[in-house]
Motif scaffolding. Sequence first.
Motif, mmCIF file in Angstrom:
data_model
loop_
_atom_site.group_PDB
_atom_site.id
_atom_site.type_symbol
_atom_site.label_atom_id
_atom_site.label_comp_id
_atom_site.label_asym_id
_atom_site.label_seq_id
_atom_site.Cartn_x
_atom_site.Cartn_y
_atom_site.Cartn_z
ATOM 1 N N HIS A 70 0.845 -1.183 0.000
ATOM 2 C CA HIS A 70 0.000 0.000 0.000
ATOM 3 C C HIS A 70 0.886 1.241 0.000
ATOM 4 C CE1 HIS A 70 -3.519 -2.351 0.533
ATOM 5 N NE2 HIS A 70 -3.235 -2.746 1.757
ATOM 6 N N THR A 71 0.259 2.393 -0.135
ATOM 7 C CA THR A 71 0.992 3.638 0.048
ATOM 8 C C THR A 71 1.460 3.728 1.486
ATOM 9 O OG1 THR A 71 -1.030 4.816 0.625
ATOM 10 C CG2 THR A 71 -0.405 4.772 -1.713
ATOM 11 N N LEU A 72 2.427 4.578 1.727
ATOM 12 C CA LEU A 72 2.960 4.737 3.070
ATOM 13 C C LEU A 72 1.881 5.221 4.025
ATOM 14 C CD1 LEU A 72 5.359 4.722 5.013
ATOM 15 C CD2 LEU A 72 5.865 7.057 4.284
ATOM 16 N N SER A 73 1.005 6.119 3.558
ATOM 17 C CA SER A 73 -0.044 6.638 4.442
ATOM 18 C C SER A 73 -0.987 5.522 4.879
ATOM 19 C CB SER A 73 -0.820 7.757 3.736
ATOM 20 O OG SER A 73 -1.389 7.302 2.525
ATOM 21 N N SER B 249 -2.816 1.837 9.116
ATOM 22 C CA SER B 249 -3.050 0.471 9.588
ATOM 23 C C SER B 249 -2.244 0.189 10.850
ATOM 24 C CB SER B 249 -2.685 -0.526 8.489
ATOM 25 O OG SER B 249 -2.832 -1.850 8.943
ATOM 26 N N LEU B 250 -0.994 0.657 10.883
ATOM 27 C CA LEU B 250 -0.144 0.439 12.055
ATOM 28 C C LEU B 250 -0.723 1.127 13.286
ATOM 29 C CD1 LEU B 250 2.482 -0.655 13.270
ATOM 30 C CD2 LEU B 250 3.626 1.439 12.489
ATOM 31 N N LEU B 251 -1.185 2.348 13.129
ATOM 32 C CA LEU B 251 -1.758 3.085 14.260
ATOM 33 C C LEU B 251 -3.023 2.413 14.785
ATOM 34 C CD1 LEU B 251 -1.276 6.744 12.961
ATOM 35 C CD2 LEU B 251 -0.166 5.736 14.963
ATOM 36 N N LYS B 252 -3.861 1.890 13.872
ATOM 37 C CA LYS B 252 -5.090 1.238 14.307
ATOM 38 C C LYS B 252 -4.821 -0.107 14.971
ATOM 39 C CE LYS B 252 -8.537 3.363 11.284
ATOM 40 N NZ LYS B 252 -9.613 3.124 10.294
ATOM 41 N N LEU C 104 9.966 9.777 6.227
ATOM 42 C CA LEU C 104 8.546 9.604 6.502
ATOM 43 C C LEU C 104 7.785 10.892 6.194
ATOM 44 C CD1 LEU C 104 6.144 8.030 7.690
ATOM 45 C CD2 LEU C 104 6.862 8.827 9.951
ATOM 46 N N GLN C 105 8.292 12.014 6.683
ATOM 47 C CA GLN C 105 7.627 13.295 6.429
ATOM 48 C C GLN C 105 7.575 13.615 4.945
ATOM 49 O OE1 GLN C 105 10.194 15.633 9.120
ATOM 50 N NE2 GLN C 105 8.341 16.211 10.241
ATOM 51 N N ARG C 106 8.689 13.401 4.252
ATOM 52 C CA ARG C 106 8.748 13.735 2.828
ATOM 53 C C ARG C 106 7.785 12.881 2.003
ATOM 54 N NH1 ARG C 106 11.294 11.179 -0.976
ATOM 55 N NH2 ARG C 106 12.658 10.069 0.484
ATOM 56 N N ARG C 107 7.765 11.574 2.289
ATOM 57 C CA ARG C 107 6.902 10.688 1.502
ATOM 58 C C ARG C 107 5.423 10.938 1.781
ATOM 59 N NH1 ARG C 107 9.041 4.647 1.855
ATOM 60 N NH2 ARG C 107 7.053 4.381 0.758
ATOM 61 N N LEU C 108 5.088 11.272 3.028
ATOM 62 C CA LEU C 108 3.692 11.614 3.327
ATOM 63 C C LEU C 108 3.289 12.901 2.603
ATOM 64 C CD1 LEU C 108 3.414 10.769 7.138
ATOM 65 C CD2 LEU C 108 2.447 9.494 5.226
ATOM 66 N N LYS C 109 4.208 13.850 2.547
ATOM 67 C CA LYS C 109 3.921 15.099 1.834
ATOM 68 C C LYS C 109 3.684 14.820 0.352
ATOM 69 C CE LYS C 109 5.710 19.774 1.038
ATOM 70 N NZ LYS C 109 6.841 20.713 1.300
ATOM 71 N N GLU C 110 4.477 13.901 -0.227
ATOM 72 C CA GLU C 110 4.299 13.533 -1.628
ATOM 73 C C GLU C 110 2.935 12.891 -1.869
ATOM 74 O OE1 GLU C 110 7.621 10.994 -2.350
ATOM 75 O OE2 GLU C 110 9.061 12.651 -2.553
ATOM 76 N N GLU C 111 2.392 12.217 -0.819
ATOM 77 C CA GLU C 111 1.083 11.584 -0.927
ATOM 78 C C GLU C 111 -0.048 12.541 -0.552
ATOM 79 O OE1 GLU C 111 1.087 7.902 1.233
ATOM 80 O OE2 GLU C 111 2.890 7.162 0.231
ATOM 81 N N GLY C 112 0.314 13.815 -0.300
ATOM 82 C CA GLY C 112 -0.692 14.835 -0.049
ATOM 83 C C GLY C 112 -1.215 14.875 1.371
ATOM 84 N N THR C 113 -0.434 14.404 2.328
ATOM 85 C CA THR C 113 -0.879 14.427 3.716
ATOM 86 C C THR C 113 0.317 14.675 4.631
ATOM 87 O OG1 THR C 113 -2.142 13.212 5.403
ATOM 88 C CG2 THR C 113 -0.632 11.918 4.030
ATOM 89 N N SER C 114 0.106 14.530 5.934
ATOM 90 C CA SER C 114 1.174 14.725 6.914
ATOM 91 C C SER C 114 0.941 13.775 8.078
ATOM 92 C CB SER C 114 1.189 16.170 7.426
ATOM 93 O OG SER C 114 0.003 16.432 8.182
ATOM 94 N N TYR C 115 1.957 13.625 8.916
ATOM 95 C CA TYR C 115 1.813 12.737 10.070
ATOM 96 C C TYR C 115 0.713 13.237 10.998
ATOM 97 C CZ TYR C 115 2.731 10.423 14.468
ATOM 98 O OH TYR C 115 2.582 9.716 15.628
#
Length: 341
Positions: free
Chosen positions: A231-234, A239-242, A266-277
Motif C-alpha cells: 500500500h501507500t505509506l499513508s 493500519s499500524l496506528l489502528k 517519513l515526512q517527505r513521503r507523506l507530503k508527496e502523498e498529499g498528507t502529513s503525520y
Amino acid sequence: METINFRLLASLANAARRCNVDLNEVMQALKLDIDMSGDPKRRMSLECFGRLFSEVELHKPTLHFPLVFGDSFNFDGLPELATFVTSASTPQQAMQVLDWSSKLLHPNLFFSTCKQGDELTLEIRVEDPRGVHKDQPGFVEATVAALLKFMRLLSPHEYLLKRVVFRHAPMASIEAYAELLKTEVVFEQDINGLVLDAAALDLPFPGGIPSAHLQAQAVILNRLLPEVEDHTLSKKLRSLLKSRLSLLAAPMETLADELHIHPRTLQRRLKEEGTSYAALLGAVRRDLACEMLSNSVLPIETIALNLGYSDRRSFTSAFIKWQGITPREFRSGLAPSPSSR
C-alpha cells in the motif's frame, strides 16, 4: 511488540485448549498483543512463531502443539480461499491455491513440486531473506498438518497422499506423529513436504462445482491479492496506528522506526502523498473515537487515554473540532454515526 491477528487467534486458542495449555499465559509471557486492524499484510514473524512454540512447550502440552495448531487452522478469514479449494473438480485444480500462499497465508511460506516416476513431491520451504529463521520445524509441521486437514476434506479415501517427509529429527514421540498425521512420516530427509500419487492428481473429485470454483478464483485474483500488495505509506501508517493503540501517543520517530525509515523520509513521503503525520494521526484518532463511542460502553476518560490523550479535556477539545459536538453528545445520538455522514 509482536501482535497476533485476531483471526489466527481462534486457531491458536482452539489448539491450546486441545493441548490443555493456557494461551493467555503464553501471550502474557511473550508480551503478545492482539491485532484488530484486519490488515491482510500483517503476519506473525517467523521469530515470533518460534518463540510461541517454545513457550507452549514450557507449559507441558498434552499433545504435540505444532501439529495440533496446524490441524486447528481454518480459512474463516478467507472464505473465498476455502470455496476455491472445496469446489475444485480435481486435486490438481485445488493445488493452484499454493501459488498464492506467500501472499494470502504467510510471506515466508513457499511451495514447489517435483515429479519423479509415479510420485509428485510437494516441497514446503520457509524462506527468510536474512537467513536467521530459515529452519522452523514447528512452523513447517503446522503447515503440513494444515495441508493434510484440507487434503482429507477433498480426498477422504487417502488415495492421494503417500507419506510426509521432514528435514528435522522428531520433536515428539513417533506415536504422536502417527496419531495426529495418520500417515507414514519419515524424518531427516533432504526436504520438508508431502509425497503424493502423481496419477491421482487428475482424478475427478465427487461434488466439484466448476462455477463456484471460477467465481472464487475471480474474487481471489481481483480482490484478495490486490489487498495484500504494498500500500501507500499513508495506508501502512494508518493500519499500524489502528493495530497498535499504544503508538497513538508515541512520537513520530517511533512510528518511523516501526516502518524502518528515517523520520525525515517519513515526512517527505507523506507530503508527496498529499498528507502529513499530524493529519493522519488526527484522522485515525477521530475514526477510532467515533467507533468506540458508538460501539462500546467504555468511559470517555478511558477512550481518551486509549487514543493517546493525557486527559478527557484535551480529547473533548479535539473531538469538538472534528464533529462540532462533545463526545458525550455524540454518544447520546445527537449526531449521525461516521458510516452515515
